[in-house]
Scaffold this motif. Structure first.
Motif, PDB file in Angstrom:
ATOM      1  N   THR A 158       0.838  -1.193   0.000  1.00  0.00           N
ATOM      2  CA  THR A 158       0.000   0.000   0.000  1.00  0.00           C
ATOM      3  C   THR A 158       0.867   1.235   0.000  1.00  0.00           C
ATOM      4  O   THR A 158       2.005   1.197   0.460  1.00  0.00           O
ATOM      5  CB  THR A 158      -0.945   0.028   1.221  1.00  0.00           C
ATOM      6  OG1 THR A 158      -1.646   1.261   1.248  1.00  0.00           O
ATOM      7  CG2 THR A 158      -0.172  -0.130   2.514  1.00  0.00           C
ATOM      8  N   THR A 192       0.125   3.962   1.645  1.00  0.00           N
ATOM      9  CA  THR A 192      -0.116   4.735   2.859  1.00  0.00           C
ATOM     10  C   THR A 192       0.101   3.856   4.077  1.00  0.00           C
ATOM     11  O   THR A 192       0.341   2.661   3.972  1.00  0.00           O
ATOM     12  CB  THR A 192      -1.561   5.277   2.899  1.00  0.00           C
ATOM     13  OG1 THR A 192      -2.459   4.160   2.879  1.00  0.00           O
ATOM     14  CG2 THR A 192      -1.850   6.161   1.710  1.00  0.00           C
ATOM     15  N   THR A 193       0.022   4.461   5.242  1.00  0.00           N
ATOM     16  CA  THR A 193       0.147   3.705   6.478  1.00  0.00           C
ATOM     17  C   THR A 193      -1.117   3.872   7.296  1.00  0.00           C
ATOM     18  O   THR A 193      -1.873   4.814   7.117  1.00  0.00           O
ATOM     19  CB  THR A 193       1.340   4.202   7.320  1.00  0.00           C
ATOM     20  OG1 THR A 193       1.127   5.587   7.634  1.00  0.00           O
ATOM     21  CG2 THR A 193       2.636   4.047   6.574  1.00  0.00           C
ATOM     22  N   TRP A 219      -3.338  -0.557  11.252  1.00  0.00           N
ATOM     23  CA  TRP A 219      -2.652  -1.809  11.552  1.00  0.00           C
ATOM     24  C   TRP A 219      -3.340  -2.514  12.719  1.00  0.00           C
ATOM     25  O   TRP A 219      -3.771  -1.885  13.674  1.00  0.00           O
ATOM     26  CB  TRP A 219      -1.190  -1.549  11.936  1.00  0.00           C
ATOM     27  CG  TRP A 219      -0.475  -0.666  10.983  1.00  0.00           C
ATOM     28  CD1 TRP A 219       0.092   0.545  11.246  1.00  0.00           C
ATOM     29  CD2 TRP A 219      -0.253  -0.898   9.598  1.00  0.00           C
ATOM     30  NE1 TRP A 219       0.650   1.067  10.126  1.00  0.00           N
ATOM     31  CE2 TRP A 219       0.448   0.214   9.099  1.00  0.00           C
ATOM     32  CE3 TRP A 219      -0.586  -1.941   8.719  1.00  0.00           C
ATOM     33  CZ2 TRP A 219       0.842   0.314   7.769  1.00  0.00           C
ATOM     34  CZ3 TRP A 219      -0.195  -1.827   7.396  1.00  0.00           C
ATOM     35  CH2 TRP A 219       0.505  -0.729   6.945  1.00  0.00           C
ATOM     36  N   PHE A 265       7.525  -0.489   6.781  1.00  0.00           N
ATOM     37  CA  PHE A 265       7.280   0.623   5.876  1.00  0.00           C
ATOM     38  C   PHE A 265       8.454   1.580   5.816  1.00  0.00           C
ATOM     39  O   PHE A 265       9.284   1.643   6.710  1.00  0.00           O
ATOM     40  CB  PHE A 265       5.982   1.356   6.223  1.00  0.00           C
ATOM     41  CG  PHE A 265       5.940   1.965   7.583  1.00  0.00           C
ATOM     42  CD1 PHE A 265       6.357   3.258   7.780  1.00  0.00           C
ATOM     43  CD2 PHE A 265       5.451   1.241   8.657  1.00  0.00           C
ATOM     44  CE1 PHE A 265       6.290   3.827   9.034  1.00  0.00           C
ATOM     45  CE2 PHE A 265       5.390   1.796   9.910  1.00  0.00           C
ATOM     46  CZ  PHE A 265       5.813   3.104  10.102  1.00  0.00           C
ATOM     47  N   VAL A 323       1.997  -6.508   5.889  1.00  0.00           N
ATOM     48  CA  VAL A 323       1.869  -5.294   5.082  1.00  0.00           C
ATOM     49  C   VAL A 323       3.235  -4.676   4.819  1.00  0.00           C
ATOM     50  O   VAL A 323       4.064  -4.569   5.725  1.00  0.00           O
ATOM     51  CB  VAL A 323       0.976  -4.255   5.788  1.00  0.00           C
ATOM     52  CG1 VAL A 323       0.963  -2.929   5.026  1.00  0.00           C
ATOM     53  CG2 VAL A 323      -0.450  -4.783   5.925  1.00  0.00           C
ATOM     54  N   SER A 353       4.619  -1.087   3.232  1.00  0.00           N
ATOM     55  CA  SER A 353       4.112   0.235   2.859  1.00  0.00           C
ATOM     56  C   SER A 353       5.255   1.167   2.501  1.00  0.00           C
ATOM     57  O   SER A 353       6.270   1.215   3.203  1.00  0.00           O
ATOM     58  CB  SER A 353       3.301   0.834   4.017  1.00  0.00           C
ATOM     59  OG  SER A 353       2.814   2.117   3.669  1.00  0.00           O
ATOM     60  N   SER A 378      -2.831   2.229  -3.943  1.00  0.00           N
ATOM     61  CA  SER A 378      -2.162   3.514  -3.835  1.00  0.00           C
ATOM     62  C   SER A 378      -3.196   4.582  -3.485  1.00  0.00           C
ATOM     63  O   SER A 378      -4.259   4.640  -4.090  1.00  0.00           O
ATOM     64  CB  SER A 378      -1.470   3.861  -5.161  1.00  0.00           C
ATOM     65  OG  SER A 378      -0.857   5.131  -5.075  1.00  0.00           O
TER      66      SER A 378
END
Length: 232
Positions: A5, A7-8, A11, A91, A119, A121, A179
């Motif tokens: 992704t 973005t963050t 979670w 990330f 994930v 990021s 995105s």
């Protein structure tokens, strides 16, 4: 497989690393913005923050000090000293996108240390210019008009559009790649302290370093003046 992704947030798991790597000795997180690692730690996540710059690690340590369950150490994102599948998420905020040909290796390392289903990021600027605080410096460099310094070059010379960054994540094994555009408000130092406070960040720019070396007083004064005009 790992999802990717741009973005963050949102979670659900409790442990991941965060990093920004600088080619020189500048300290990311200068100015008044809060490092992403501190944002995570404040919310109770276990954080492993890394950077190749000891100065950056000292700054991260200061900001993480009030929290628990974190570490901050000098490490290269191209060679992460973590085991496979060790984290729930990883990330990079304005980090691996600066690696040029090394970006694929850095992304591969991020994927390696994240468990299947976790994930990965990556956050990039919305334009090749990067942060708005580069604009006054760009104008000051161009006004200097010195052939030995040259004209300003946008920081993200190998800028990746959204689709290209998404493709890069897919190429290293991510699935469900998304995105999103994100807008944020952050404080920029006033004209009197602008050049001094952000000097560690500006030093990633070769032409900035050349301008400071060639005409330090004149260039810094002009940079402050350009910042005043930008705010006016």
């Amino acid at each position: 497989m790992r999802s990717g992704t741009g973005t963050t947030g949102r979670w659900r798991q409790q442990r991941w690393p965060s990093w920004r790597r600088r080619a020189d000795g500048s300290s990311g997180g200068a100015g008044k913005t809060r490092p992403e690692a501190a944002w995570q730690a404040e919310r109770g996540y276990s954080v492993r923050a890394i950077d190749t710059s000891p100065g950056m690690i000292r700054r991260a340590t200061e900001r993480l000090e009030p929290y628990s369950g974190w570490s901050a150490e000098v490490m290269d994102a191209l060679d992460l000293q973590y085991g496979d599948n060790e984290f729930d998420a990883a990330f990079s905020v304005f980090g691996v996108v600066f690696f040029g040909p090394g970006m694929a290796k850095a992304l591969t390392e991020m994927v390696r240390v994240v468990r299947p289903g976790g994930v990965v990021s990556v956050v990039n600027w919305a334009s090749p210019m990067g942060a708005p605080f580069f604009l006054p410096v760009a104008r000051a460099i161009d006004r200097l008009d010195d052939p030995e310094v040259g004209k300003f070059v946008a920081p993200l010379t190998e800028y990746l559009e959204r689709l290209e960054l998404g493709r890069a994540l897919i190429d290293v094994g991510c699935v469900d790649v998304r995105s999103e555009g994100v807008e944020g408000v952050f404080a920029i130092p006033n004209a009197e302290t602008f050049m001094d406070e952000l000097d560690p960040i500006f030093r990633i720019l070769p032409r900035y370093r050349a301008a400071v070396a060639k005409a330090p007083s004149c260039f810094r004064r002009d940079g402050r003046r350009m910042q005043t005009k930008r705010r006016g």
